[in-house]
Motif scaffolding. Structure first.
Motif, short mmCIF file in Angstrom:
data_model
loop_
_atom_site.label_atom_id
_atom_site.label_comp_id
_atom_site.label_asym_id
_atom_site.label_seq_id
_atom_site.Cartn_x
_atom_site.Cartn_y
_atom_site.Cartn_z
N GLY A 200 -104.43 91.25 -30.55
CA GLY A 200 -103.45 90.93 -29.61
C GLY A 200 -102.17 91.06 -30.25
O GLY A 200 -101.11 90.86 -29.34
N ALA A 201 -101.99 91.08 -31.48
CA ALA A 201 -100.36 91.22 -31.93
C ALA A 201 -99.87 92.43 -31.62
O ALA A 201 -100.53 93.50 -31.63
N HIS A 202 -98.65 92.16 -31.33
CA HIS A 202 -97.96 93.46 -30.90
C HIS A 202 -97.15 94.36 -32.06
O HIS A 202 -97.17 95.50 -32.11
N GLU A 203 -96.81 93.50 -33.07
CA GLU A 203 -96.22 94.08 -34.38
C GLU A 203 -96.72 93.30 -35.48
O GLU A 203 -96.97 91.80 -35.32
N VAL A 204 -97.02 93.99 -36.53
CA VAL A 204 -97.28 93.04 -37.92
C VAL A 204 -96.65 93.53 -39.02
O VAL A 204 -96.28 94.60 -38.99
N TYR A 205 -96.30 92.78 -39.79
CA TYR A 205 -95.37 92.96 -41.25
C TYR A 205 -95.89 92.35 -42.47
O TYR A 205 -96.78 91.50 -42.17
N GLU A 206 -95.78 92.63 -43.62
CA GLU A 206 -96.07 92.45 -44.92
C GLU A 206 -95.25 90.74 -45.00
O GLU A 206 -94.25 90.71 -44.22
#
Length: 322
Positions: A200-206
């Motif tokens: 469900g996350a729209h965007e992911v990042y380190e």
């Protein structure tokens, strides 16, 4: 009855203190009832109990486990609320200074049966399996309270979830998406970032990466390793909701200048109330959102689940079944 319990503590080797075997049936005080356990989920709290954190030596041996779903004495399917407040307490149970969790003063849920106050039993809808329902009372209830009670978030808001992968973080991602929030998530692990997108996350990042936008709120369960990034990710007037410090509580820089200059809100959050648990169950029943289960194991194999949690080898919840 069969049970998973601690009979001693070991700060350096907590799994060595884990025992599996027979324990007496639970004592049932006036106003309490028993629940026949069908599924129970594992939390970091259980590993810390083996280290002697939050559990007194004089309470040993102690059956571990806070969360459970099963049958009440009338055969109804139920979910157990893990916060035990004083009998005279009214209102928000999490604010009761005499509160405890199952497996601290009272025997826990990793057993054939558990005794709880009658008011701590919530009806389980047929749409939720016992395994799914067993994930709710600690991690998912914590996530619900963080987002909607303490964070006061609503559809259209943007939230950052630090440390995607653990039970609380995955619950936050799923619940936030179901409620119409824009969800950003971080993780050091590329595979966990990919899984965060799947749930469900729209965007992911380190972890620590510069974000393209400032967020309305940050859900913080990691602590020292992510604190500065969380504060810097907030818009002016934004909120950081804290419910854990898995990387440690000692901050190199509390970012106090940013907090007062940008008028940020730092809000603590712990567990949740019976009413919030009932609302969470209703939300899942209506929305179709479901807890992410990393693995389901027979309770007799509890040591394998404890080892996975202690090693961080999980994405979602570990569930024990009977």
């Amino acid at each position: 009855m069969f049970a998973v319990y601690a009979d001693r503590f070991s700060a350096n080797d907590p799994l060595s203190a884990l025992q599996v075997g027979d324990r007496p049936d639970p004592e049932v005080p006036d106003g309490w009832t028993t629940v026949t356990v069908k599924a129970a989920s594992l939390n970091h709290h259980d590993v810390w109990s083996l280290r002697g954190v939050g559990l007194r030596e004089e309470a040993l041996p102690m059956i571990l486990g806070c969360d459970a779903a099963g049958y009440d004495e009338d055969g109804h399917e139920v979910v157990v609320h893990a916060v035990i407040s004083h009998p005279d307490w009214t209102g928000d149970e999490t604010l009761d200074p005499k509160r405890s969790l199952l497996s601290e003063r009272h025997q826990g849920t990793f057993a054939d049966k558990v005794a709880v106050p009658r008011r701590n039993v919530i009806p389980k809808p047929a749409s939720l399996s016992f395994e799914e329902a067993a994930c709710l009372p600690t991690a998912w209830l914590t996530a619900y309270r963080m987002l909607f009670t303490r964070g006061e978030l609503k559809a259209g808001d943007t939230v950052l979830v630090q440390g995607a992968g653990g039970g609380v973080a995955t619950a936050i991602i799923t619940l936030a998406r179901a409620a119409g929030l824009k969800v950003l998530a971080t993780s050091r692990d590329e595979a966990k970032r990919a899984r965060a997108l799947e749930i469900g996350a729209h965007e992911v990042y380190e972890s620590g990466a510069r974000l393209p936008v400032k967020v309305d709120a940050v859900m913080e369960t990691v602590g020292k390793a992510t604190w500065s990034h969380s504060i810097r990710a907030l818009r002016p007037g934004g909120t950081i909701v804290v419910s854990g410090t898995t990387s440690g509580p000692d901050l190199d820089d509390a970012e106090l200048t940013r907090i007062f200059f940008l008028q940020l809100k730092v809000v603590g959050s712990t567990m949740g109330t019976r009413d919030e648990l009932a609302s969470l169950v209703t939300l899942l029943d209506a929305s179709g959102a479901r807890p992410l289960i990393d693995r389901s194991l027979p309770m007799a194999d509890a040591a394998d689940g404890f080892a996975a949690m202690a090693g961080g080898d999980l994405f979602g919840k570990i569930v024990f079944t009977r």
